[in-house]
Motif scaffolding. Structure first.
Motif, short mmCIF file in Angstrom:
data_model
loop_
_atom_site.label_atom_id
_atom_site.label_comp_id
_atom_site.label_asym_id
_atom_site.label_seq_id
_atom_site.Cartn_x
_atom_site.Cartn_y
_atom_site.Cartn_z
N GLY A 16 48.53 24.20 23.85
CA GLY A 16 47.75 24.97 22.93
C GLY A 16 47.12 24.31 21.93
O GLY A 16 46.19 24.57 21.00
N SER A 17 47.91 22.98 21.70
CA SER A 17 47.54 22.22 20.36
C SER A 17 46.03 21.50 20.52
O SER A 17 45.34 21.20 19.88
N LEU A 18 45.55 21.63 21.90
CA LEU A 18 44.13 21.04 22.20
C LEU A 18 43.09 22.29 21.70
O LEU A 18 42.01 22.15 21.68
N MET A 19 43.41 23.46 21.30
CA MET A 19 42.68 24.46 20.63
C MET A 19 43.28 24.93 19.45
O MET A 19 42.85 25.96 18.91
N ALA A 20 44.11 24.17 18.90
CA ALA A 20 44.48 24.43 17.50
C ALA A 20 43.44 24.53 16.47
O ALA A 20 42.21 24.19 16.66
N GLY A 54 40.77 13.30 9.59
CA GLY A 54 40.59 14.67 10.48
C GLY A 54 39.89 15.56 9.92
O GLY A 54 39.59 15.75 8.45
N SER A 55 39.41 16.51 10.88
CA SER A 55 38.51 17.63 9.98
C SER A 55 38.86 18.88 10.75
O SER A 55 39.10 19.06 11.86
N LEU A 56 38.18 19.95 10.03
CA LEU A 56 38.25 21.29 10.61
C LEU A 56 36.59 21.35 11.28
O LEU A 56 35.85 20.60 11.01
N LEU A 57 36.62 22.37 12.20
CA LEU A 57 35.16 22.68 12.72
C LEU A 57 34.26 22.91 11.53
O LEU A 57 34.33 23.84 10.80
N GLN A 58 33.06 22.15 11.36
CA GLN A 58 32.19 21.94 10.47
C GLN A 58 30.81 22.30 11.27
O GLN A 58 30.33 21.63 11.74
N LEU A 59 30.09 23.74 10.88
CA LEU A 59 28.94 23.92 11.45
C LEU A 59 27.94 23.38 10.74
O LEU A 59 26.71 23.06 11.05
N ASN A 60 28.05 23.34 9.48
CA ASN A 60 27.04 22.59 8.60
C ASN A 60 26.90 21.12 8.64
O ASN A 60 28.01 20.61 8.06
N PRO A 61 26.05 20.67 9.02
CA PRO A 61 25.93 19.04 9.20
C PRO A 61 25.70 18.42 7.65
O PRO A 61 25.90 17.13 7.76
N LEU A 62 25.64 19.19 6.70
CA LEU A 62 25.64 18.52 5.42
C LEU A 62 26.96 18.27 4.87
O LEU A 62 27.12 17.63 3.94
N TYR A 63 27.97 18.68 5.67
CA TYR A 63 29.49 18.45 5.25
C TYR A 63 30.05 17.25 6.27
O TYR A 63 29.62 16.94 7.35
N GLY A 64 30.91 16.64 5.88
CA GLY A 64 31.53 15.46 6.73
C GLY A 64 32.49 16.08 7.89
O GLY A 64 32.81 17.19 7.78
N ASP A 88 49.52 16.54 14.82
CA ASP A 88 49.73 17.03 16.00
C ASP A 88 48.62 18.37 16.39
O ASP A 88 49.20 19.48 16.98
N ARG A 89 47.68 18.39 15.66
CA ARG A 89 46.71 19.21 15.99
C ARG A 89 45.45 18.74 16.58
O ARG A 89 44.74 17.97 15.94
N PHE A 90 45.29 18.93 17.86
CA PHE A 90 44.20 18.18 18.67
C PHE A 90 43.27 19.17 19.38
O PHE A 90 42.95 19.18 20.29
N ASP A 91 42.49 19.80 18.55
CA ASP A 91 41.45 20.70 18.72
C ASP A 91 40.19 19.95 19.21
O ASP A 91 39.29 19.37 18.47
N LEU A 92 39.91 19.90 20.69
CA LEU A 92 38.93 19.05 21.14
C LEU A 92 37.46 19.75 20.83
O LEU A 92 36.80 18.96 20.53
#
Lengths: 318, 320
Positions: free
Chosen positions: A70-74, A251-261, A82-86
């Motif tokens: 499940g950590s592949l979708m964390a 590392g990063s969270l899912l970022q929909l805005n391309p103006l963020y890193g 240990d958070r590997f959200d692909l």
């Protein structure tokens, strides 16, 4: 009377030559053959090293981490926690690649049509090297350019919300990097269109732009699409521009805005690689490097084979 | 005037207009201009990039002079320099030449001069094309797991496999497929008649290749190889994985034998230094990075121009 050969003897003439020379020929041939076969070994070594560690990665997150696979979708990509959200890194890779293609497609194709259809030989001799020089610029240099020029001097003027490192700047940098590739492959495709097609078009009274855009361009379409696919594949695999200009090295969270890193697949690999000599994080973090590498390898392989197919089909038609 | 002739005059007039088209043709030059602009945009990007880098590096050259080139890496930005990176890059390139040039040329000779069109040959060709498309960082993974871990640390039992030879081997694998492809193209450009004439007087395949095909193809092979090496010189992603050092480290003491340097000492490369400096938050590093980029581009420029001049000289000699 028995048949005689030139030497006047009746024995059949041996024309096979000096055995020493023959042996040498055979040895040389074997030497060259083994060099060619060595390239297969390289491929095998790449696949084995990727698959081995990637499988080990899946095993170790399945057995050692509470969330298991499940950590592949964390939430987000934080390998050291240990958070590997692909989805996060794949989405960021896609958004950088799309931006890169938005830059490289018009500039690369426009340059290709101009060089192939419009430029006179003298102009061509002057302008074509521009693309060749651009192709020779190392990607670290474009990474620096994206971070220190594109972001502060262009993006920040347009959108003051842009972060210091962002996916947009990285995408533009990667786009600049693949302009020469897109342009040279699609120019080759247009040059391969037979003259007769152009002449037929002129003969029917079509103008130059009409001939270029409505006759030559469609005739070369499969080669042009191949060029774009090849460009996309290069954009997905490009590392240094993203590692320097896209930010989010931890590392990063899912970022929909391309103006963020945000971290892309290659960006994630680069930042894991930096830590690899200090063994930061758990074993899984280090192994995830190979898992992402395998994904990247497969994605680019599919794109490259697809583009190769298109080019071949295109060659057969003319 | 009869209705008939009037009708034909009208038709003639319509026909003339249709054939001549609009007097002023706007679309044609507009399309040409748009296309030219998209090409000039690349030129503009190139000019801005070079100008920006040179301008940002100026303060460093003025304050530090040559010391920014000749100093060792230092944690203090005012004293740091890039000589270790230049040394590393040159050594890596030497290793790449020694390994990938003979291998690549040999494989290309086999594919172009010996191989018949069999399934195995087609597999070899397809494999080389695919290798050329593999992202460079994936070669870094190959280097890390095979050269650093398996061979140097495993089989040879070194404490750390992150040495020049690991980086050099990794870059060699990366460059090999491109070397094969450019050499193949050079060999393909040699006219068939040269081979046939040689076979006709009884030469063997190897004699033909050695004395007739290679001399004709050599300028193109030479140029292709150097341009490929220039790419390797600017490559950094695989080295991140194959153990190039990012932070500062002490250079090996003077007089260390070259084999120890290659096999046992830490290393870095010029593009790696550029990468590392570009990530540093301190303001001084903006100019330092620009200076390192200028150094890298100047080296590449000198090598590329030198190659083109040398190729022209070779071709002139061949023609005589």
């Amino acid at each position: 009377m028995q048949a005689r050969n030139v030497l006047g003897t009746s024995a059949p003439l041996d024309l096979s030559g000096d055995p020493r020379r023959l042996r040498k020929e055979r040895n040389v041939r074997w030497l060259f053959l083994s060099a060619a076969v060595f390239t297969i070994l390289v491929s095998v070594a790449i696949v084995l090293s990727l698959v081995g560690e990637a499988v080990a990665f899946l095993q170790s997150i399945a057995s050692e981490i509470d969330e298991g696979l499940g950590s592949l979708m964390a939430d987000g990509w934080f390998p050291r926690r240990d958070r590997f959200d692909l989805r996060t890194i794949i989405w960021h890779t896609l958004s950088v690649s799309i931006i890169a293609m938005l830059v490289a497609t018009p500039l690369g194709l426009g340059a290709a049509v101009y060089l192939s259809e419009y430029a006179r030989p003298g102009v061509r001799r002057v302008l074509k090297p521009v693309l060749e020089v651009l192709a020779g610029i190392p990607s670290v240099v474009l990474g620096y350019f994206a971070l220190r020029f594109i972001t502060p001097d262009i993006l920040r003027n347009l959108w003051d919300t842009a972060q210091q490192s962002n996916l947009m700047a990285a995408g533009i940098g990667v786009g600049i990097l693949i302009i020469p590739l897109v342009s040279s492959v699609s120019e080759d495709a247009m040059q391969a269109v037979p003259r007769a097609l152009r002449e037929a078009s002129y003969g029917l009274g079509a103008k130059k732009w009409h001939t270029s855009v409505r006759v030559v361009f469609p005739a070369a379409l499969s080669g042009i699409v191949a060029a774009l696919i090849l460009g996309l594949s290069r954009a997905i695999g490009e590392t240094m521009v993203v590692a320097i200009a896209a930010g989010a090295t931890g590392g990063s969270l899912l970022q929909l805005n391309p103006l963020y890193g945000g971290q892309t697949m290659t960006g994630a690999m680069a930042s894991l690689a930096i830590g690899s000599d200090q063994v930061a994080g758990g074993v899984a973090a280090f192994q995830s490097l190979f898992f992402v590498g395998l994904l990247l390898f497969l994605m680019t392989l599919v794109l490259n084979i697809g583009s190769e197919r298109l080019v071949r089909r295109f060659r057969q038609r003319y | 005037m009869t209705a008939r002739t009037m009708g034909s005059r009208v038709t003639q007039e319509m026909l003339r207009r249709a054939l001549e088209g609009r007097r002023v043709n706007i679309v044609n030059p507009l399309v040409a201009l748009t296309l030219l602009i998209s090409l000039l945009a690349s030129l503009a990007i190139l000019v801005v990039l070079l100008w920006d880098v040179v301008a940002k590096s100026m303060p460093v050259w003025q304050e530090r002079g040559w010391s920014v080139i000749t100093n060792d890496l230092s944690p203090r930005p005012a004293e740091t320099g890039m000589i270790q990176g230049i040394f590393g890059s040159v050594m890596l390139t030497v290793i790449v030449v020694v390994l990938s040039f003979p291998l690549g040329v040999a494989a290309a000779i086999y594919l172009e001069e010996y191989a018949r069109d069999t399934r195995i040959t087609r597999l070899l060709v397809a494999n080389i094309r695919n290798l050329a498309g593999v992202p460079s960082i994936v070669y870094g993974l190959l280097g890390l797991s095979v050269f650093v871990k398996l061979i140097l640390e495993g089989v040879l039992g070194q404490i750390s496999g992150r040495t020049l030879i690991a980086g050099g081997l990794t870059l060699s694998m990366l460059v090999l497929s491109i070397m094969v492809i450019t050499t193949q193209e050079a060999l393909r450009a040699v006219p068939l008649a040269i081979r046939e004439a040689s076979f006709g007087v009884g030469a063997t395949p190897w004699q033909t290749i050695r004395h007739h095909v290679l001399p004709v193809a050599s300028p193109a092979i030479f140029t292709g190889s150097v341009l490929t090496l220039a790419r390797a010189f600017g490559e950094s992603a695989p080295l991140l994985l194959a153990g190039a050092v990012l932070s500062t480290f002490f250079a090996a003491p003077e007089g260390t034998p070259i084999t120890d340097l290659v096999l046992g000492e830490k290393y870095t490369a010029l593009p790696i230094i550029i990468y590392n400096w570009s990530r540093q938050p301190q303001q001084e590093y903006i100019a330092l990075t620009a200076a390192a980029i200028v150094a890298l581009l100047v080296i590449l420029l000198v090598v590329n121009t030198g190659t083109i001049l040398a190729r022209d000289a070779l071709e002139r000699r061949n023609r005589m």
